[in-house]
Scaffold this motif. Structure first.
Motif, PDB file in Angstrom:
ATOM      1  N   GLU A 145       0.675  -1.127  -0.024  1.00  0.00           N
ATOM      2  CA  GLU A 145      -0.108  -0.048   0.153  1.00  0.00           C
ATOM      3  C   GLU A 145       0.933   1.238  -0.019  1.00  0.00           C
ATOM      4  O   GLU A 145       0.715   2.207  -0.972  1.00  0.00           O
ATOM      5  CB  GLU A 145      -1.056  -0.014   1.209  1.00  0.00           C
ATOM      6  N   VAL A 146       1.894   1.365   0.814  1.00  0.00           N
ATOM      7  CA  VAL A 146       2.946   2.428   0.893  1.00  0.00           C
ATOM      8  C   VAL A 146       3.594   2.566  -0.362  1.00  0.00           C
ATOM      9  O   VAL A 146       3.503   3.953  -0.970  1.00  0.00           O
ATOM     10  CB  VAL A 146       3.937   2.175   2.150  1.00  0.00           C
ATOM     11  N   LEU A 147       4.045   1.718  -1.070  1.00  0.00           N
ATOM     12  CA  LEU A 147       4.754   1.690  -2.233  1.00  0.00           C
ATOM     13  C   LEU A 147       3.776   2.187  -3.312  1.00  0.00           C
ATOM     14  O   LEU A 147       4.112   3.211  -4.151  1.00  0.00           O
ATOM     15  CB  LEU A 147       5.474   0.351  -2.594  1.00  0.00           C
ATOM     16  N   ARG A 148       2.639   1.702  -3.306  1.00  0.00           N
ATOM     17  CA  ARG A 148       1.582   2.207  -4.355  1.00  0.00           C
ATOM     18  C   ARG A 148       1.296   3.651  -4.233  1.00  0.00           C
ATOM     19  O   ARG A 148       1.392   4.364  -5.284  1.00  0.00           O
ATOM     20  CB  ARG A 148       0.258   1.375  -4.302  1.00  0.00           C
ATOM     21  N   GLN A 149       1.356   4.252  -2.888  1.00  0.00           N
ATOM     22  CA  GLN A 149       1.048   5.592  -2.753  1.00  0.00           C
ATOM     23  C   GLN A 149       2.062   6.527  -3.263  1.00  0.00           C
ATOM     24  O   GLN A 149       1.908   7.679  -3.742  1.00  0.00           O
ATOM     25  CB  GLN A 149       0.580   5.907  -1.307  1.00  0.00           C
ATOM     26  N   VAL A 150       3.311   6.061  -2.727  1.00  0.00           N
ATOM     27  CA  VAL A 150       4.427   6.856  -2.831  1.00  0.00           C
ATOM     28  C   VAL A 150       4.683   6.952  -4.517  1.00  0.00           C
ATOM     29  O   VAL A 150       5.083   7.996  -4.942  1.00  0.00           O
ATOM     30  CB  VAL A 150       5.606   6.223  -2.390  1.00  0.00           C
ATOM     31  N   GLN A 151       4.693   5.884  -5.109  1.00  0.00           N
ATOM     32  CA  GLN A 151       4.733   5.595  -6.619  1.00  0.00           C
ATOM     33  C   GLN A 151       3.784   6.691  -7.356  1.00  0.00           C
ATOM     34  O   GLN A 151       4.181   7.408  -8.399  1.00  0.00           O
ATOM     35  CB  GLN A 151       4.455   4.202  -7.236  1.00  0.00           C
ATOM     36  N   GLN A 152       2.576   6.823  -6.838  1.00  0.00           N
ATOM     37  CA  GLN A 152       1.480   7.815  -7.451  1.00  0.00           C
ATOM     38  C   GLN A 152       1.930   9.352  -7.267  1.00  0.00           C
ATOM     39  O   GLN A 152       1.882  10.171  -8.066  1.00  0.00           O
ATOM     40  CB  GLN A 152       0.112   7.380  -6.926  1.00  0.00           C
ATOM     41  N   ALA A 153       2.522   9.292  -6.095  1.00  0.00           N
ATOM     42  CA  ALA A 153       2.869  10.675  -5.703  1.00  0.00           C
ATOM     43  C   ALA A 153       4.283  11.288  -6.202  1.00  0.00           C
ATOM     44  O   ALA A 153       4.261  12.378  -6.360  1.00  0.00           O
ATOM     45  CB  ALA A 153       3.080  11.031  -4.237  1.00  0.00           C
ATOM     46  N   THR A 154       5.262  10.443  -6.371  1.00  0.00           N
ATOM     47  CA  THR A 154       6.380  10.827  -6.960  1.00  0.00           C
ATOM     48  C   THR A 154       6.622  10.549  -8.428  1.00  0.00           C
ATOM     49  O   THR A 154       7.773  10.907  -8.991  1.00  0.00           O
ATOM     50  CB  THR A 154       7.401  10.167  -6.070  1.00  0.00           C
ATOM     51  N   GLY A 155       6.034   9.542  -9.009  1.00  0.00           N
ATOM     52  CA  GLY A 155       6.317   8.848 -10.395  1.00  0.00           C
ATOM     53  C   GLY A 155       7.639   7.745 -10.299  1.00  0.00           C
ATOM     54  O   GLY A 155       8.031   7.252 -11.214  1.00  0.00           O
ATOM     55  N   GLU A 156       8.126   7.463  -9.191  1.00  0.00           N
ATOM     56  CA  GLU A 156       9.118   6.470  -8.904  1.00  0.00           C
ATOM     57  C   GLU A 156       8.504   5.093  -9.360  1.00  0.00           C
ATOM     58  O   GLU A 156       7.239   4.927  -9.023  1.00  0.00           O
ATOM     59  CB  GLU A 156       9.656   6.554  -7.561  1.00  0.00           C
ATOM     60  N   ARG A 157       9.184   4.279  -9.838  1.00  0.00           N
ATOM     61  CA  ARG A 157       8.610   2.873 -10.281  1.00  0.00           C
ATOM     62  C   ARG A 157       9.499   1.861  -9.116  1.00  0.00           C
ATOM     63  O   ARG A 157      10.785   1.982  -9.158  1.00  0.00           O
ATOM     64  CB  ARG A 157       9.335   2.574 -11.579  1.00  0.00           C
ATOM     65  N   PHE A 158       8.657   1.070  -8.371  1.00  0.00           N
ATOM     66  CA  PHE A 158       9.177   0.484  -7.183  1.00  0.00           C
ATOM     67  C   PHE A 158       9.156  -1.049  -7.642  1.00  0.00           C
ATOM     68  O   PHE A 158       7.882  -1.392  -8.241  1.00  0.00           O
ATOM     69  CB  PHE A 158       8.452   0.729  -5.954  1.00  0.00           C
ATOM     70  N   ALA A 159      10.194  -1.752  -7.354  1.00  0.00           N
ATOM     71  CA  ALA A 159       9.900  -3.243  -7.443  1.00  0.00           C
ATOM     72  C   ALA A 159      10.377  -4.066  -6.291  1.00  0.00           C
ATOM     73  O   ALA A 159      11.119  -3.634  -5.522  1.00  0.00           O
ATOM     74  CB  ALA A 159      10.836  -3.702  -8.589  1.00  0.00           C
ATOM     75  N   LYS A 160       9.334  -4.862  -5.787  1.00  0.00           N
ATOM     76  CA  LYS A 160       9.443  -5.378  -4.253  1.00  0.00           C
ATOM     77  C   LYS A 160      10.097  -7.078  -4.732  1.00  0.00           C
ATOM     78  O   LYS A 160       9.783  -7.593  -5.729  1.00  0.00           O
ATOM     79  CB  LYS A 160       8.232  -5.621  -3.886  1.00  0.00           C
ATOM     80  N   LYS A 161      11.213  -7.250  -3.969  1.00  0.00           N
ATOM     81  CA  LYS A 161      11.859  -8.551  -3.989  1.00  0.00           C
ATOM     82  C   LYS A 161      12.052  -8.990  -2.658  1.00  0.00           C
ATOM     83  O   LYS A 161      12.045  -8.344  -1.708  1.00  0.00           O
ATOM     84  CB  LYS A 161      13.328  -8.280  -4.671  1.00  0.00           C
ATOM     85  N   ARG A 162      12.200 -10.299  -2.592  1.00  0.00           N
ATOM     86  CA  ARG A 162      12.150 -10.966  -1.257  1.00  0.00           C
ATOM     87  C   ARG A 162      13.589 -10.926  -0.467  1.00  0.00           C
ATOM     88  O   ARG A 162      13.603 -10.811   0.561  1.00  0.00           O
ATOM     89  CB  ARG A 162      11.643 -12.611  -1.301  1.00  0.00           C
ATOM     90  N   PHE A 163      14.761 -11.102  -1.437  1.00  0.00           N
ATOM     91  CA  PHE A 163      16.027 -11.246  -0.719  1.00  0.00           C
ATOM     92  C   PHE A 163      16.944 -10.198  -1.236  1.00  0.00           C
ATOM     93  O   PHE A 163      17.256  -9.910  -2.405  1.00  0.00           O
ATOM     94  CB  PHE A 163      16.552 -12.773  -1.318  1.00  0.00           C
ATOM     95  N   PHE A 164      17.512  -9.350  -0.235  1.00  0.00           N
ATOM     96  CA  PHE A 164      18.435  -8.374  -0.422  1.00  0.00           C
ATOM     97  C   PHE A 164      19.731  -9.311  -0.853  1.00  0.00           C
ATOM     98  O   PHE A 164      20.305 -10.164  -0.345  1.00  0.00           O
ATOM     99  CB  PHE A 164      18.831  -7.630   0.817  1.00  0.00           C
ATOM    100  N   PRO A 165      20.196  -8.997  -2.104  1.00  0.00           N
ATOM    101  CA  PRO A 165      21.286  -9.811  -2.790  1.00  0.00           C
ATOM    102  C   PRO A 165      22.674  -9.554  -2.231  1.00  0.00           C
ATOM    103  O   PRO A 165      23.544 -10.402  -2.709  1.00  0.00           O
ATOM    104  CB  PRO A 165      20.998  -9.342  -4.009  1.00  0.00           C
ATOM    105  N   TYR A 166      22.931  -8.561  -1.409  1.00  0.00           N
ATOM    106  CA  TYR A 166      24.401  -8.204  -1.203  1.00  0.00           C
ATOM    107  C   TYR A 166      25.096  -8.733   0.101  1.00  0.00           C
ATOM    108  O   TYR A 166      26.194  -8.240   0.703  1.00  0.00           O
ATOM    109  CB  TYR A 166      24.460  -6.805  -1.239  1.00  0.00           C
ATOM    110  N   LEU A 167      24.095  -9.335   0.973  1.00  0.00           N
ATOM    111  CA  LEU A 167      24.515  -9.730   2.226  1.00  0.00           C
ATOM    112  C   LEU A 167      24.432  -8.592   3.184  1.00  0.00           C
ATOM    113  O   LEU A 167      24.844  -7.483   3.032  1.00  0.00           O
ATOM    114  CB  LEU A 167      25.784 -10.387   2.567  1.00  0.00           C
ATOM    115  N   ALA A 168      23.701  -8.618   4.548  1.00  0.00           N
ATOM    116  CA  ALA A 168      23.602  -7.640   5.240  1.00  0.00           C
ATOM    117  C   ALA A 168      23.239  -8.000   6.899  1.00  0.00           C
ATOM    118  O   ALA A 168      22.936  -8.996   6.938  1.00  0.00           O
ATOM    119  CB  ALA A 168      22.122  -6.785   4.758  1.00  0.00           C
TER     120      ALA A 168
END
Length: 555
Positions: free
Chosen positions: A446-469
């Motif tokens: 829901e948050v990503l959808r709202q921010v995408q509409q407000a800013t024009g940024e394109r978000f993509a959601k993934k499960r696993f951060f790939p760089y180790l953290a």
């Protein structure tokens, strides 16, 4: 520091924090990590809220650390009686700066580097970015001092607008992320102490570690709902030495190592198959025979290890795969040597029985079981090796333990021993079968959808951060039965190295990576994109924070 930034808009506050942090050389494994911890503590204590509540900023020294490194914490309490708590966390160490070569002296100077790269014609992409004025350069600017700066900026914002904060905010900065994650592992006990003493309920942990485009022309901003895990898959390979004049009668461990390397290194056949996720293959991080000097004897042993990502695969499955790869490599080599010996003997007119080239493959657990049956004092020998190598690299100590055990048993048969060595990073992700995690995932959408509409940024959601953290140590998907395959195959576990597995399971904090955006981390062209990282991202994190608190108003 507060006086320096108090009249600036939040985007400029964050940039000033980032510049100040980047200006401190905090390379992993140096005293600079302590200097940066002191700087972060000083920044926090300069905020008016923490001047009024000085006990809500504190540090935790790492046990037995030669440099005196420490974790830094700050707790901003809600105006409302509420136990809900969200954690913002980041790491304070960087990789080295020697890759800057002739401009190493300017590796921490964003303005010099921007000017330098604006005239750098050998890479049009970096030149274009530098000339635009929208990018900041310097070691750690992307990984991850700008992420730390975003946390500082949002913490200051909420300290000045506490009526908007319906829960508590805990900010945590950790050292030693770039190799062994000691900082966050020791922070686990502090998080549990804080939770129990102050009756906190950790709803979410947000890491600000960097995200980058995944392909050329990629403009999406990635949000990760979990952390990839990691095992260091190791192979101790004992061959059969021989004079080069009788080379085909021996078993060269470097040939076995080469076959294992070819089968695993950057080979997607060895990776997990999970659609629409960034799934990476194993990578060889070390391969070396144990010869100390030149002679005409073939190598007796070879040691190698691989970075092995964990997504959904269990540690036991990893061990079985590594053993299978080693067995195939040994069988291939035996067939190859048999064929070569046939050609050789026919050419020489030799008759008689050919050598055998059989090589045993076993896990470290199986090797120890054999030694116990022979009465070899495994624990005593292990302790002697560890005590005799107090400053040795973890991985090399593991190898020395196996060498000592092998020598004590008089076991020189050709073999491959498969085992694990530090570091081990648990894997985690938001699970649909855990209601609180599923709800967090829904709120994120829901948050990503709202921010995408407000800013024009394109978000993509993934499960696993790939760089180790460091997020790997705040929650874990592996069960105690599954991690037994790690502990039992890990020379020195609990003596040279361990992970607080039970404590991590008790924490079980859902984790997200909502990171600053940039390119070329861990290279001299490391750079951060300001408009998103300092403009959009802080608001995105605040939106997620406020929605999580609003969804559970009673804590």
């Amino acid at each position: 520091m507060y006086e320096k930034v108090k009249d600036l808009p939040i985007e400029q506050q964050i940039e000033q924090f980032a510049r100040d942090l980047v200006g401190i050389r905090s390379v992993n494994g140096t005293d600079g990590e302590v200097t940066l911890a002191d700087k972060l503590e000083a920044i926090l204590r300069s905020f008016p809220y923490f001047k009024e509540h000085p006990d809500q900023v504190w540090t935790q020294k790492l046990e037995g650390d030669a440099h005196g490194r420490k974790n830094v914490f700050a707790l901003l309490k809600s105006m409302f009686e509420n136990k809900q708590t969200i954690i913002y966390h980041g790491h304070m160490d960087t990789v080295g700066i020697d890759d800057f070569n002739s401009i190493e002296a300017h590796a921490l100077d964003p303005d010099y580097l921007q000017h330098y790269f604006s005239e750098y014609t050998k890479d049009p992409d970096v030149q274009k970015d530098a000339a635009s004025g929208d990018w900041l350069f310097g070691r750690g600017m992307l990984d991850m001092k700008s992420g730390d700066a975003v946390h500082l900026g949002n913490l200051l914002y909420y300290a000045q607008h506490r009526e908007q904060l319906k829960g508590n905010l805990l900010v945590m900065f950790n050292p030693v992320e770039e190799n062994d994650h000691q900082g966050v592992m020791e922070a686990v006990s502090e998080l549990i102490r804080l939770r129990d003493e102050k009756n906190l309920h950790y709803k979410l942990a947000i890491n600000g570690d960097f995200v980058s485009p995944l392909y050329k022309g990629d403009t999406q901003r990635y949000i990760y709902t979990g952390s990839a895990g990691k095992l260091l898959g190791c192979f101790y390979i004992r061959g059969r030495e021989t004079h080069v004049g009788e080379t085909l009668s021996g078993i060269d461990p470097t040939l076995i190592a080469s076959k294992i390397n070819e089968a695993l290194n950057n080979n997607m056949d060895g990776a997990e198959q999970i659609a629409n996720e960034v799934i990476l293959p194993p990578s060889c991080l070390f391969q070396r025979d144990k010869k100390a000097f030149y002679n005409v004897q073939t190598a007796g042993t070879t040691f190698m290890y691989f970075n092995y990502f964990l997504y959904e695969r269990t540690p036991n499955a990893v061990m079985e795969q590594l053993k299978h790869v080693a067995a195939d490599a040994c069988a291939d080599l035996a067939a190859f040597l048999k064929q070569q010996y046939s050609v050789f003997s026919a050419n020489c007119g030799l008759q008689g029985q050919a050598p055998h080239w059989d090589v045993d493959v076993l896990s470290y657990e199986e090797f120890v079981e054999e030694l116990n049956q022979k009465g070899v004092p495994v624990e005593k020998i292990m302790d002697q090796v560890i005590q005799g190598n107090p400053n040795e690299d973890f991985r090399q100590v593991s190898c020395k333990v196996i060498e000592a055990l092998e020598a004590s048993a008089g076991d020189k048969r050709p073999k491959v021993i498969v085992f694990f060595a530090p570091p081990y990073c648990p894997h985690n992700y938001l699970r649909d079968n855990v209601p609180e995690e599923k709800r967090c995932d829904q709120i994120l959408d829901e948050v990503l959808r709202q921010v995408q509409q407000a800013t024009g940024e394109r978000f993509a959601k993934k499960r696993f951060f790939p760089y180790l953290a460091d997020s790997s140590y705040l929650s874990m998907s592996e069960t105690s039965e599954e991690t037994a395959a790690i502990v039992n195959n890990f020379p020195g576990w609990g003596k040279t190295y361990s992970v607080p597995l039970d404590q991590i399971r008790k924490l079980a904090i859902p984790v997200l990576d909502m990171g600053v955006y940039g390119k070329k981390a861990h290279t001299w062209m490391e750079r951060l994109y300001k408009p998103y990282s300092y403009g959009v991202l802080p608001k995105l994190i605040r939106s997620m924070t406020e929605r999580i608190f609003a969804d559970h108003p009673d804590g």
